[in-house]
Design a protein around this motif. Structure first.
Motif, PDB file in Angstrom:
ATOM      1  N   LEU A  75     -10.344   4.157   0.052  1.00 57.69           N
ATOM      2  CA  LEU A  75     -10.252   4.405   1.402  1.00 57.69           C
ATOM      3  C   LEU A  75     -10.340   2.750   2.045  1.00 57.69           C
ATOM      4  N   ALA A  76     -11.279   2.067   1.255  1.00 60.74           N
ATOM      5  CA  ALA A  76     -11.761   0.622   1.667  1.00 60.74           C
ATOM      6  C   ALA A  76     -10.255   0.066   1.261  1.00 60.74           C
ATOM      7  N   MET A  77      -9.810   0.141   0.114  1.00 61.77           N
ATOM      8  CA  MET A  77      -8.709  -0.745  -0.485  1.00 61.77           C
ATOM      9  C   MET A  77      -7.303  -0.482   0.416  1.00 61.77           C
ATOM     10  N   SER A  78      -7.318   0.622   0.789  1.00 59.87           N
ATOM     11  CA  SER A  78      -6.197   1.175   1.893  1.00 59.87           C
ATOM     12  C   SER A  78      -6.139   0.313   3.174  1.00 59.87           C
ATOM     13  N   SER A 159       7.582   6.515  12.865  1.00 60.85           N
ATOM     14  CA  SER A 159       6.321   6.774  11.822  1.00 60.85           C
ATOM     15  C   SER A 159       5.473   8.129  11.896  1.00 60.85           C
ATOM     16  N   ASP A 160       5.968   8.848  13.149  1.00 61.23           N
ATOM     17  CA  ASP A 160       4.960  10.128  13.292  1.00 61.23           C
ATOM     18  C   ASP A 160       5.976  11.013  12.353  1.00 61.23           C
ATOM     19  N   LYS A 161       7.359  10.739  11.896  1.00 62.49           N
ATOM     20  CA  LYS A 161       7.978  11.640  11.442  1.00 62.49           C
ATOM     21  C   LYS A 161       8.015  11.352   9.743  1.00 62.49           C
ATOM     22  N   ILE A 162       8.145   9.975   9.403  1.00 60.07           N
ATOM     23  CA  ILE A 162       8.235   9.600   8.042  1.00 60.07           C
ATOM     24  C   ILE A 162       6.978   8.727   7.408  1.00 60.07           C
ATOM     25  N   GLY A 163       5.823   8.532   8.160  1.00 60.04           N
ATOM     26  CA  GLY A 163       4.580   8.016   7.706  1.00 60.04           C
ATOM     27  C   GLY A 163       4.516   6.537   8.297  1.00 60.04           C
ATOM     28  N   ARG A 164       3.297   6.064   8.096  1.00 64.43           N
ATOM     29  CA  ARG A 164       3.086   4.761   8.698  1.00 64.43           C
ATOM     30  C   ARG A 164       3.490   3.799   7.664  1.00 64.43           C
ATOM     31  N   LYS A 165       2.988   4.008   6.492  1.00 59.73           N
ATOM     32  CA  LYS A 165       3.277   2.859   5.535  1.00 59.73           C
ATOM     33  C   LYS A 165       4.707   2.264   5.505  1.00 59.73           C
ATOM     34  N   GLY A 209      -0.330   0.334  12.885  1.00 60.58           N
ATOM     35  CA  GLY A 209      -1.666   0.307  12.194  1.00 60.58           C
ATOM     36  C   GLY A 209      -2.794   1.201  12.964  1.00 60.58           C
ATOM     37  N   CYS A 210      -2.699   1.098  14.310  1.00 62.87           N
ATOM     38  CA  CYS A 210      -3.757   1.962  15.102  1.00 62.87           C
ATOM     39  C   CYS A 210      -3.281   3.313  15.013  1.00 62.87           C
ATOM     40  N   ALA A 268       2.641 -10.242   1.498  1.00 60.82           N
ATOM     41  CA  ALA A 268       1.829  -9.065   2.301  1.00 60.82           C
ATOM     42  C   ALA A 268       2.640  -7.596   2.179  1.00 60.82           C
ATOM     43  N   GLY A 269       3.787  -7.526   1.989  1.00 61.65           N
ATOM     44  CA  GLY A 269       4.684  -6.441   1.909  1.00 61.65           C
ATOM     45  C   GLY A 269       4.545  -5.934   0.353  1.00 61.65           C
ATOM     46  N   PHE A 270       4.408  -6.896  -0.582  1.00 62.71           N
ATOM     47  CA  PHE A 270       4.128  -6.347  -2.036  1.00 62.71           C
ATOM     48  C   PHE A 270       2.773  -5.724  -1.885  1.00 62.71           C
ATOM     49  N   TYR A 271       1.730  -6.522  -1.313  1.00 62.47           N
ATOM     50  CA  TYR A 271       0.266  -6.016  -1.568  1.00 62.47           C
ATOM     51  C   TYR A 271      -0.038  -4.913  -0.609  1.00 62.47           C
ATOM     52  N   VAL A 272       0.644  -4.695   0.547  1.00 61.83           N
ATOM     53  CA  VAL A 272       0.724  -3.307   1.156  1.00 61.83           C
ATOM     54  C   VAL A 272       1.363  -2.391   0.316  1.00 61.83           C
ATOM     55  N   HIS A 273       2.577  -2.704  -0.224  1.00 64.53           N
ATOM     56  CA  HIS A 273       3.147  -1.348  -1.007  1.00 64.53           C
ATOM     57  C   HIS A 273       2.066  -0.892  -2.035  1.00 64.53           C
ATOM     58  N   LEU A 274       1.445  -1.807  -2.748  1.00 64.78           N
ATOM     59  CA  LEU A 274       0.662  -1.431  -4.005  1.00 64.78           C
ATOM     60  C   LEU A 274      -0.620  -0.805  -3.485  1.00 64.78           C
ATOM     61  N   ARG A 275      -1.316  -1.404  -2.372  1.00 63.24           N
ATOM     62  CA  ARG A 275      -2.613  -0.833  -2.008  1.00 63.24           C
ATOM     63  C   ARG A 275      -2.832   0.219  -0.957  1.00 63.24           C
ATOM     64  N   MET A 276      -1.939   0.201   0.194  1.00 64.73           N
ATOM     65  CA  MET A 276      -1.992   1.008   1.207  1.00 64.73           C
ATOM     66  C   MET A 276      -1.664   2.338   0.848  1.00 64.73           C
TER      67      MET A 276
END
Length: 727
Positions: A75-78, A159-165, A209-210, A268-276
């Motif tokens: 959770l913290a990582m994401s 994002s409500d349909k396909i997800g936030r990430k 994000g919110c 940042a895109g790569f990082y979010v892709h791997l961690r979120m």
């Protein structure tokens, strides 16, 4: 003894002390999985009985959404990935901010002092597309703000349909391309504005994000507000850092920071892709349902109805229908607040800039604040928000979101008026008044964030889960559209008002802040936006039946010791404190004493069986050291221990007085009775050398108490057995 494992309950409720060799203290494998405690069953030879598993018994790898619910580290990582992505997106959106004036400023003819059509900077725009310098300076950021205000309306529902990430990744990757596009079109004013608009269409990471935070903490309002505040905080700090990057890279050119922005956004895109981790919203709802229900009603009657239809949740704690009147109230208040908050920005430009930077030069004096100093102030004042964000998180818990937003509106009006008086009506433009101006500005600006950080959490409270992104998109529309248009409009108003322009537009923002107070006032009386109850630390990390057990224990009801000690052991394994229970008042327990007596013998027998098990374990020095270390680390703090002693003293003396023992009769006899009932079992602090003897002495006392508890008259004994089959 605090912190023990549950024992086995045999036939007809008989308590059986398990063979200590059957269980090991090793928890490393479970800890690696983030799944908490486990007990490893061994075979008769001391080997691992799980070694001969069938294929069906092999461990199954959890998916990311399941780990997100189970493992706090995941959770913290994401969340950290989310924070980083939002932060970098904000950096890229503001990375040219301080350079906008230099892009549009016109050169001055040395002979006449008149402004020419040539750019003042070698990289400035040759043609401003028919706009004046001031308007052009506002139009560049306005294009991005207009686009981002629209993006939330599209990408929020998506994002409500396909997800936030996926949407956040889209914002970051397209943002990298947008930086390159803006650099390519830097030779044309309208071309650059068009690229800025196109890039802004994907500038909705804060909105998504919110919504993501709302998905994660749907049934934890306090945590949700805290994390949403953090999302807004990193967004604002990123905006400040973007401007600093432009200043530090000034010598390399007006547009070179765009390449830095492109690289950061791509990384940042790569990082979010791997961690979120994208949450499974249905699973999230099911897992947290019981915890929400118990925490919300405090164990009260299920028949109790909510008194306000706006605040009434569905059976699973989620909102099922959007409350449109409250939505309109919140958004109208946000618009008024954003207009009013513009006054703090106007205090820097034009008020501070015209009075303390260029004002003295009209008399032939040096600037009270240098242009370089002004540039740093315009970028770094955003970091002044950090104490404001901390105070906001604390204050909203104490007084609620509704009161916080109204207080924030009023504070904004107050400090804007104060800056107006010092910056416009006081004629002194020396360093002393500049210091007063900066103290007011830097002292008041963190307070104004109260009203800005409360909008997203308030909207989330009325958002059905399937519309969470959509509703946050409405917030982005209102805030960004207002931020884009209001400065341009007020700039034209200032120009039309002539010499009274500055004070007029400042008073306009003061009035709008006060109007926001009136618009938001009804939210103060909505139960949804009232103060949050204090967090019950005993319930941290618990779900379902465990929540009910702890609440019953806190209410003074009897609960099985095995369950309490199981929870305590799990907390100790995680390095968390033991459950914090209070003695309460004797007067509250007096009607229940008969029930406590009935349970005494069964509780004492359980403690005896459990102590016997641990006594066998103490033969292993490693187990002994581990247990002592865990007990001492999880035990209550010295202050809490002192509080418990006071509570016990009051309960004990009230019990004595109510049952015919005169504390004022013979102190010596009372002391002898107490020492007889509670003989020495250990020193105040348990060590590896004393824990074994402590258990032995405690067992001796427990045996005697079992005999006393079972030595009842036939009638009482019969009642006890009927009430408790284990007795």
């Amino acid at each position: 003894m605090a912190g023990v494992q549950p024992v086995i309950v045999g036939e007809q409720g008989a308590v059986v002390s398990p063979d200590p060799a059957d269980y090991s203290m090793d928890d490393s494998a479970a800890a690696d999985q983030g799944l908490g405690l486990r007990q490893r069953k061994t075979n008769g030879d001391g080997g691992d009985a799980t070694a001969d598993k069938t294929p069906e018994e092999e461990p199954v790898e959890l998916d990311a959404a399941q780990k997100l619910l189970i493992d706090d580290k995941i959770l913290a990582m994401s969340l950290n990935a989310l924070f980083f992505g939002v932060f970098i997106d904000a950096v890229c959106s503001s990375i040219l901010g301080p350079n906008y004036p230099f892009m549009v400023n016109r050169a001055v003819d040395p002979a006449t002092g008149a402004e020419t059509d040539e750019p003042a900077h070698k990289e400035g725009f040759d043609d401003l597309g028919g706009l004046g310098v001031t308007t052009a300076n506002y139009v560049i950021p306005m294009c991005a703000s207009l686009a981002s205000s629209l993006s939330g309306l599209v990408f929020g529902p998506l994002s409500d349909k396909i997800g936030r990430k996926p949407i956040i990744l889209l914002c970051l990757y397209v943002g990298a391309g947008g930086c390159v596009l803006k650099y390519a079109l830097r030779g044309s004013f309208w071309g650059f504005c068009g690229a800025n608009f196109a890039n802004g269409l994907f500038g909705c990471s804060i909105t998504i994000g919110c919504a993501y935070v709302g998905d994660l903490f749907e049934h934890d309002p306090a945590k949700k507000e805290e994390v949403m505040g953090t999302v807004y905080g990193v967004w604002m700090l990123g905006g400040g850092l973007g401007g600093i990057c432009a200043i530090l890279m000034e010598s390399s050119g007006l547009f070179m920071p765009l390449w830095l922005g492109a690289g950061l956004s791509l990384f940042a895109g790569f990082y979010v892709h791997l961690r979120m981790v994208e949450p499974n919203k249905e699973l999230q709802k099911k897992v947290t349902k019981k915890k929400h229900d118990d925490a919300a009603d405090g164990g009260g009657d299920d028949d109790e109805e909510a008194t306000d239809k706006d605040a009434k949740p569905a059976d699973d704690g989620a909102v099922t229908e959007l409350n449109k009147p409250v939505l309109i109230n919140i958004l109208a208040g946000a618009v008024a607040d954003n207009i009013g908050s513009t006054g703090m920005s106007l205090a820097l430009m034009p008020v501070l800039f015209s009075k303390y930077v260029i004002g003295p030069t009209f008399r032939g004096d040096d600037s009270t604040m240098s242009p370089e100093g002004y540039k740093w102030l315009s970028c770094c004042f955003i970091f002044d928000l950090i104490p404001g964000m901390i105070a906001c998180m604390i204050l909203t818990q104490k007084i609620g979101l509704g009161a916080s937003v109204v207080l924030g509106n009023f504070i904004t009006a107050f400090f804007t008026a104060a800056l107006l008086i010092v910056g416009v009506y006081v004629t002194d433009d020396g360093s002393g008044m500049l210091a007063v101006f900066l103290v007011i500005f830097l002292g008041g600006y963190p307070c104004t964030i109260l009203s800005q950080l409360t909008t997203a959490p308030m909207l989330d409270k009325i958002s059905p889960p399937e519309m969470r992104g959509t509703i946050q998109g409405y917030n982005t529309l209102c805030s960004d559209l207002t931020g884009a248009l209001v400065p341009v409009i007020l700039g034209e108003v200032q120009k039309a008002a002539g010499s009274y322009g500055q004070e007029f537009i400042m008073w306009v923002t003061v009035v709008w802040s006060l109007l926001a107070c009136i618009i938001n006032a009804p939210l103060m009386f909505n139960p949804l936006y009232g103060p949050q109850p204090d967090e019950d630390l005993n319930l941290k990390g618990l779900l379902g039946d465990d929540v009910d057990l702890i609440k019953r224990a806190e209410a003074g009801e009897w609960v099985p010791l095995a369950d309490l000690e199981r929870i305590n052991l799990e907390r100790m394994k995680k390095g968390e404190p033991f459950l914090r229970m209070h003695y309460g008042k004797y007067a509250d327990d007096a009607p229940k004493l008969w029930k406590m007596r009935q349970q005494a013998a069964a509780d004492f027998r359980w403690i005896k069986a459990d102590m016997t098990k641990w006594l066998a374990k103490m033969r292993d020095p490693a187990v002994r050291d581990e247990m002592v270390k865990g007990i001492n680390e999880s035990r209550a703090t010295p202050e809490q221990q002192a509080e418990s002693r006071r509570e016990l003293g009051e309960w004990f003396t009230d019990y004595l007085a109510a049952n015919g023992w005169w504390a004022d009769d013979n102190p010596m006899v009372m002391k002898e009775l107490i020492m007889s009932a509670f003989p020495h079992v250990s020193d105040p602090e348990i060590t590896a050398d004393t824990i074994e003897s402590t258990i032995v002495k405690s067992l001796r006392v427990m045996n005697r108490n079992i005999d006393l508890a079972e030595d009842q008259d036939p009638f009482t004994s019969l009642l006890s057995k009927r009430a408790n089959p284990r007795h």
